[in-house]
Design a protein around this motif. Structure first.
Motif, short mmCIF file in Angstrom:
data_model
loop_
_atom_site.label_atom_id
_atom_site.label_comp_id
_atom_site.label_asym_id
_atom_site.label_seq_id
_atom_site.Cartn_x
_atom_site.Cartn_y
_atom_site.Cartn_z
N THR A 155 30.82 50.19 40.22
CA THR A 155 29.39 50.52 40.21
C THR A 155 28.99 51.46 41.35
OG1 THR A 155 28.66 48.70 41.66
CG2 THR A 155 28.95 48.20 39.30
N ARG A 156 29.93 52.00 42.07
CA ARG A 156 29.60 52.75 43.28
C ARG A 156 28.80 54.03 43.03
NH1 ARG A 156 35.50 52.80 45.98
NH2 ARG A 156 35.99 53.11 43.76
N GLY A 157 28.77 54.49 41.79
CA GLY A 157 27.98 55.67 41.48
C GLY A 157 26.52 55.38 41.23
N ALA A 158 26.13 54.10 41.24
CA ALA A 158 24.76 53.71 40.91
C ALA A 158 24.01 53.23 42.14
CB ALA A 158 24.76 52.61 39.86
N ALA A 159 22.73 53.61 42.24
CA ALA A 159 21.89 53.14 43.35
C ALA A 159 21.48 51.70 43.16
CB ALA A 159 20.65 54.03 43.47
N ASN A 160 21.39 51.25 41.89
CA ASN A 160 21.08 49.84 41.64
C ASN A 160 21.90 49.36 40.45
OD1 ASN A 160 19.42 49.55 39.01
ND2 ASN A 160 18.38 51.24 40.05
N ILE A 161 22.06 48.06 40.36
CA ILE A 161 22.85 47.47 39.26
C ILE A 161 21.95 46.55 38.43
CG2 ILE A 161 25.09 47.68 40.39
CD1 ILE A 161 24.86 44.70 41.14
N SER A 162 20.77 47.02 38.17
CA SER A 162 19.77 46.26 37.44
C SER A 162 20.30 45.73 36.11
CB SER A 162 18.55 47.15 37.18
OG SER A 162 17.60 46.48 36.37
N GLY A 163 20.33 44.41 35.97
CA GLY A 163 20.63 43.77 34.70
C GLY A 163 22.01 44.05 34.13
N ILE A 164 22.98 44.39 34.96
CA ILE A 164 24.27 44.84 34.45
C ILE A 164 24.94 43.82 33.51
CG2 ILE A 164 25.45 44.06 36.56
CD1 ILE A 164 27.41 46.43 36.15
N PHE A 165 24.88 42.53 33.85
CA PHE A 165 25.46 41.50 32.98
C PHE A 165 24.39 40.59 32.38
CE2 PHE A 165 28.84 42.15 36.32
CZ PHE A 165 29.68 42.89 35.52
N ASN A 166 23.16 40.92 32.59
CA ASN A 166 22.04 40.08 32.12
C ASN A 166 22.15 39.82 30.62
OD1 ASN A 166 19.31 39.37 31.16
ND2 ASN A 166 18.68 39.84 33.25
N GLY A 167 22.12 38.54 30.25
CA GLY A 167 22.21 38.17 28.84
C GLY A 167 23.63 37.99 28.33
N GLY A 168 24.62 38.16 29.21
CA GLY A 168 26.02 38.02 28.79
C GLY A 168 26.44 36.57 28.73
N THR A 169 25.97 35.86 27.74
CA THR A 169 26.17 34.41 27.67
C THR A 169 27.63 34.01 27.42
OG1 THR A 169 25.54 34.49 25.33
CG2 THR A 169 23.82 33.93 26.91
N ASN A 170 28.44 34.92 26.89
CA ASN A 170 29.84 34.61 26.62
C ASN A 170 30.80 35.19 27.65
OD1 ASN A 170 29.82 33.09 24.03
ND2 ASN A 170 28.79 34.93 23.28
#
Length: 281
Positions: A155-170
């Motif tokens: 993720t080093r190219g991103a200023a934020n990691i907003s919601g990257i795995f949000n909702g990943g229930t499995n």
């Protein structure tokens, strides 16, 4: 039509026909009846060869169609915008990219998809998922998709990691999660780990410099160590939230004691990042 005998096995087949004919007819065996039987043996071998040719051609056709599809879908390897690229219709069977995937945008990239092991699919075809130039991961796997495992996510190219795995229930495993070493990234508007109720194996490289919660995640002990050790040492006023039940179980002093939150091992680990508030809920 002339019959061409292409190998010794054909001659053996013909000899077998002659022997079988002789046994069947005994003294009444007539040489003139051999012609149709010999032709039948040759025709059968021709038929077998025809089938083999069809199968080979079918495989070549499949390969050509696969190649043509991914040439178009990945723009001959030049595609970088992968937002919404692999939705619910994608499975382990059809996710076989021809080129390395190098997204600059991964917004809802795997939204509600039915791929289970992204890394295993890539390994089968010898391609990579390279996030090093990605600037937007927002809600990458939202929708409670089937994904259980990712390989490396840089993720080093991103200023934020907003919601990257949000909702990943499995989601169960992320082999390696890479953050910037200086902890300068921020969480953004959407919580990165919300609803990740199966996330157990999570290895971190780099530093967290923002408050975040993993209260949903039944992390392994090794993963808890990795997360805590990745908390930026110079951060101030930051909070990490972890599930109390998981800490009790992973750091218990004896089997069934369920007292890990008061164990010396856990307290020693937490104390290493005394500049952080670590909350158990």
């Amino acid at each position: 039509m002339a019959i061409v005998l292409t190998d010794d096995k054909h001659y053996k087949d013909i000899a077998d026909v002659i022997r079988n004919e002789a046994v069947a007819h005994g003294a009444k065996f007539k040489p003139e009846s051999m012609a149709a039987e010999i032709k039948g043996a040759c025709d059968y071998k021709y038929y077998e060869g025809h089938l083999a040719g069809d199968a080979e051609g079918f495989e070549r056709g499949k390969q050509a169609e696969w190649s043509e599809f991914w040439d178009s879908y990945q723009q001959n390897g030049k595609r970088t915008y992968y937002s919404n690229a692999f939705g619910y219709q994608w499975t382990d069977i059809c996710f076989k990219p021809k080129y390395d995937i190098k997204p600059t945008s991964a917004v809802q990239m795997f939204d509600s998809c039915n791929i289970t092991d992204v890394q295993a699919c890539l390994d089968k075809v010898g391609t990579k998922l390279d996030f090093s130039n990605c600037t937007n991961f927002d809600m990458m796997i939202t929708g409670g998709g089937a994904i259980k495992r990712f390989g490396t996510i840089d993720t080093r190219g991103a200023a934020n990691i907003s919601g990257i795995f949000n909702g990943g229930t499995n989601l169960q495993t992320v082999d390696l999660f890479i953050l910037k070493d200086d902890g300068s990234q921020v969480q953004g508007t959407n919580r990165p780990f919300a609803s990740c109720s199966a996330l157990k194996n999570f290895t971190v490289q780099g530093k967290f410099g923002f408050s975040f919660s993993m209260q949903w995640c039944p992390l392994s002990k090794e993963s808890i160590y990795s997360v805590v050790n990745a908390l930026l040492e110079t951060a101030t006023g930051k909070t990490l939230t972890l599930p109390l039940s998981t800490i009790k179980a992973r750091f218990e002093t004896s089997s069934g004691a369920n007292d890990g939150n008061t164990s010396e091992e856990w307290l020693t680990l937490a104390a290493k990042k005394s500049n952080w508030t670590i909350t158990l809920v």
